[in-house]
Design a protein around this motif. Structure first.
Motif, PDB file in Angstrom:
ATOM      1  N   ASP A 158       3.301  -8.048   2.483  1.00 21.96           N
ATOM      2  CA  ASP A 158       2.124  -7.338   1.993  1.00 21.96           C
ATOM      3  C   ASP A 158       0.840  -8.036   2.420  1.00 21.96           C
ATOM      4  OD1 ASP A 158       3.653  -5.424   0.373  1.00 21.96           O
ATOM      5  OD2 ASP A 158       4.100  -7.154  -0.894  1.00 21.96           O
ATOM      6  N   VAL A 159       0.921  -9.358   2.568  1.00 20.43           N
ATOM      7  CA  VAL A 159      -0.258 -10.179   2.863  1.00 20.43           C
ATOM      8  C   VAL A 159       0.120 -11.241   3.880  1.00 20.43           C
ATOM      9  CG1 VAL A 159      -2.020 -11.721   1.906  1.00 20.43           C
ATOM     10  CG2 VAL A 159      -1.095  -9.874   0.500  1.00 20.43           C
ATOM     11  N   SER A 160      -0.802 -11.541   4.789  1.00 20.59           N
ATOM     12  CA  SER A 160      -0.610 -12.659   5.708  1.00 20.59           C
ATOM     13  C   SER A 160      -1.924 -13.416   5.863  1.00 20.59           C
ATOM     14  CB  SER A 160      -0.144 -12.171   7.081  1.00 20.59           C
ATOM     15  OG  SER A 160      -0.159 -13.243   8.020  1.00 20.59           O
ATOM     16  N   TYR A 161      -1.824 -14.734   5.763  1.00 21.33           N
ATOM     17  CA  TYR A 161      -2.983 -15.580   6.072  1.00 21.33           C
ATOM     18  C   TYR A 161      -2.955 -15.902   7.565  1.00 21.33           C
ATOM     19  CZ  TYR A 161      -4.346 -16.335   1.227  1.00 21.33           C
ATOM     20  OH  TYR A 161      -4.792 -16.159  -0.062  1.00 21.33           O
ATOM     21  N   GLY A 170      -9.532 -14.920  15.034  1.00 17.97           N
ATOM     22  CA  GLY A 170      -8.437 -14.007  14.745  1.00 17.97           C
ATOM     23  C   GLY A 170      -8.493 -13.489  13.323  1.00 17.97           C
ATOM     24  N   ALA A 171      -8.778 -14.373  12.373  1.00 13.62           N
ATOM     25  CA  ALA A 171      -8.873 -13.962  10.971  1.00 13.62           C
ATOM     26  C   ALA A 171     -10.029 -12.995  10.760  1.00 13.62           C
ATOM     27  CB  ALA A 171      -9.051 -15.196  10.091  1.00 13.62           C
ATOM     28  N   GLY A 191      -7.832 -18.140   6.992  1.00 16.23           N
ATOM     29  CA  GLY A 191      -7.544 -19.555   6.833  1.00 16.23           C
ATOM     30  C   GLY A 191      -7.712 -20.235   8.175  1.00 16.23           C
ATOM     31  N   ILE A 192      -7.363 -21.507   8.240  1.00 13.99           N
ATOM     32  CA  ILE A 192      -7.449 -22.242   9.496  1.00 13.99           C
ATOM     33  C   ILE A 192      -6.448 -23.393   9.452  1.00 13.99           C
ATOM     34  CG2 ILE A 192      -9.214 -23.900   8.740  1.00 13.99           C
ATOM     35  CD1 ILE A 192     -10.529 -23.536  11.539  1.00 13.99           C
ATOM     36  N   THR A 206     -10.939 -20.301   3.361  1.00  9.59           N
ATOM     37  CA  THR A 206     -12.096 -20.642   4.192  1.00  9.59           C
ATOM     38  C   THR A 206     -12.181 -19.610   5.305  1.00  9.59           C
ATOM     39  OG1 THR A 206     -13.107 -22.372   5.558  1.00  9.59           O
ATOM     40  CG2 THR A 206     -10.714 -22.211   5.615  1.00  9.59           C
ATOM     41  N   ASP A 207     -13.391 -19.317   5.778  1.00  8.56           N
ATOM     42  CA  ASP A 207     -13.545 -18.246   6.753  1.00  8.56           C
ATOM     43  C   ASP A 207     -14.618 -18.589   7.772  1.00  8.56           C
ATOM     44  OD1 ASP A 207     -16.015 -17.784   5.450  1.00  8.56           O
ATOM     45  OD2 ASP A 207     -15.093 -16.332   4.087  1.00  8.56           O
TER      46      ASP A 207
END
Length: 394
Positions: A158-161, A170-171, A191-192, A206-207
């Motif tokens: 349902d979710v991917s970091y 990419g994020a 994330g990173i 974090t973004d």
């Protein structure tokens, strides 16, 4: 072969187990598409190979080489000239090696049907805490954020970091196409992945707004984590990913979770060796056990899924869900996440490693559903009929 397929049903293993306890999981199931079932022998085999650790891959190739040598020795016929025999053996060996290369390349490069995890409760959200896109330096070039989203959808997430190496691009691209509500499609969160004292850490929450801080020359990764932690009402999470040494005393930042499953072959080798130590670390520090696919676009089957219970998550916005995931882990610690594994623990001793191929084959067959088992039987008899037809024509 038919007898083997039927006999393994008498020794059925659970297809899904709890990573922390090893117990059978009763409220989750794997769903296979019609194409997956129709191609069950191929899909099952490629899934098993894709969940091998690095050492298991080595054992597979070694077993293949030994089996090939024995086969050729038993196939020796009437004496022929050394030149003719040498040419024939080189040709057959080349074709055999090419078959193995095609098997691995096909399993890695070609899109194929996947098994999808489905949970029984609507409050269960399935999360991948560690994935990559083509923006990572070692990511597959066509594994774009959109392809990342599609792979996670097909695998039941349902979710991917998105935790690319040293970049938020990419994020940021993935988040731009998120559904308005989390229940309307796969959500990609930011994330990173950074390095600290030789270890890989994933920083979630974090973004791209933190890019300037991350790129400052006077900040190491530990300082970067401390810089972004205080800025939000819910602190960013620090995940210890594998492979990497488990001496957390040397870390200059506290961790909030540690991987008990990671799709990279080297990481799977370490997890097989140090599973109990990872479990003890998580319990002692009261941090969450999590699973990360670590998919860079080279994998297919997911070895595990992280499941969290968050009431009403489907009606949340992506931002709200991100905060809910992080706050739940910070609040509940070890009890925050349940890791459901499809892959069983791999061999550790040399004798167990030598038995990798027969043991993996037996477990694969013992976990088949009856629909998959029926497909195997159909293909066995189709193959037998084809061989008989060719022999009659000869």
């Amino acid at each position: 072969m038919s007898a083997l397929i039927l006999a393994t049903s008498l020794f059925a293993f659970p297809a899904l187990t709890d990573a922390a306890t090893g117990a059978r999981v009763g409220d989750a199931r794997l769903v296979m598409s019609g194409w997956y079932v129709a191609l069950a022998p191929l899909c099952n085999t490629l899934d098993a190979l894709s969940m091998f650790s690095g050492r298991q891959h080595f054992a597979f190739f070694a077993t293949s080489a030994i089996s090939y040598a024995l086969w050729r020795r038993l196939r020796l016929t009437a004496p022929v000239s050394a030149r003719v025999r040498c040419g024939k053996e080189i040709l057959i060996a080349s074709l055999t090696l090419l078959s193995l290369v095609v098997l691995y390349a096909g399993g890695t490069m070609l899109r194929r049907p996947l098994a999808r995890l489905v949970m029984g409760s609507p409050d269960d959200v399935i999360v991948d805490f560690h994935s990559h896109t083509s923006y990572s330096w070692d990511g597959r070039r066509d594994f774009t954020p959109m392809t990342n989203r599609r792979w996670h959808r097909d695998s039941g997430f349902d979710v991917s970091y998105v935790t690319d190496h040293g970049t938020f691009d990419g994020a940021r691209e993935g988040a731009a196409r998120n559904p308005a509500r989390a229940g309307n499609g796969v959500v990609l969160l930011s994330g990173i992945e950074v390095r600290s004292d030789g270890r890989h850490l994933d920083i979630l929450g974090t973004d791209a707004s933190d890019s300037a801080a991350y790129q400052r020359d006077d900040l190491d990764e530990g300082m970067f984590v401390r810089t972004v932690r205080p800025k939000q009402s819910v602190a960013p999470l620090v995940l210890l990913t594998l492979p990497g040494h488990l001496n957390t005393e040397a870390l200059d930042v506290p961790i909030d979770a540690v991987e008990i499953s990671d799709g990279a072959p080297r990481a799977l080798s370490q997890i097989d060796d140090q599973r109990q130590r990872i479990l003890d670390l998580a319990r002692e520090r009261d941090v969450a056990l999590i699973a990360g696919s670590n998919n860079h676009g080279w994998a297919s089957a997911s070895p595990a899924w992280s499941v969290m219970e968050i009431a009403g998550w489907q009606a949340m916005t992506p931002t709200q869900l991100d905060a809910a995931i992080r706050s739940t882990i910070l609040r509940r610690g070890f009890k925050a996440v349940r890791v459901i594994e499809r892959r069983s623990a791999g061999p550790v001793s040399y004798s167990a490693l030598a038995a990798t191929v027969p043991v993996a084959a037996w477990r694969m067959l013992a976990t088949l559903s009856w629909t998959e088992r029926s497909a195997w039987l159909c293909w066995i008899w189709i193959g037998w009929a084809a061989v008989m037809l060719i022999r009659r024509q000869d």
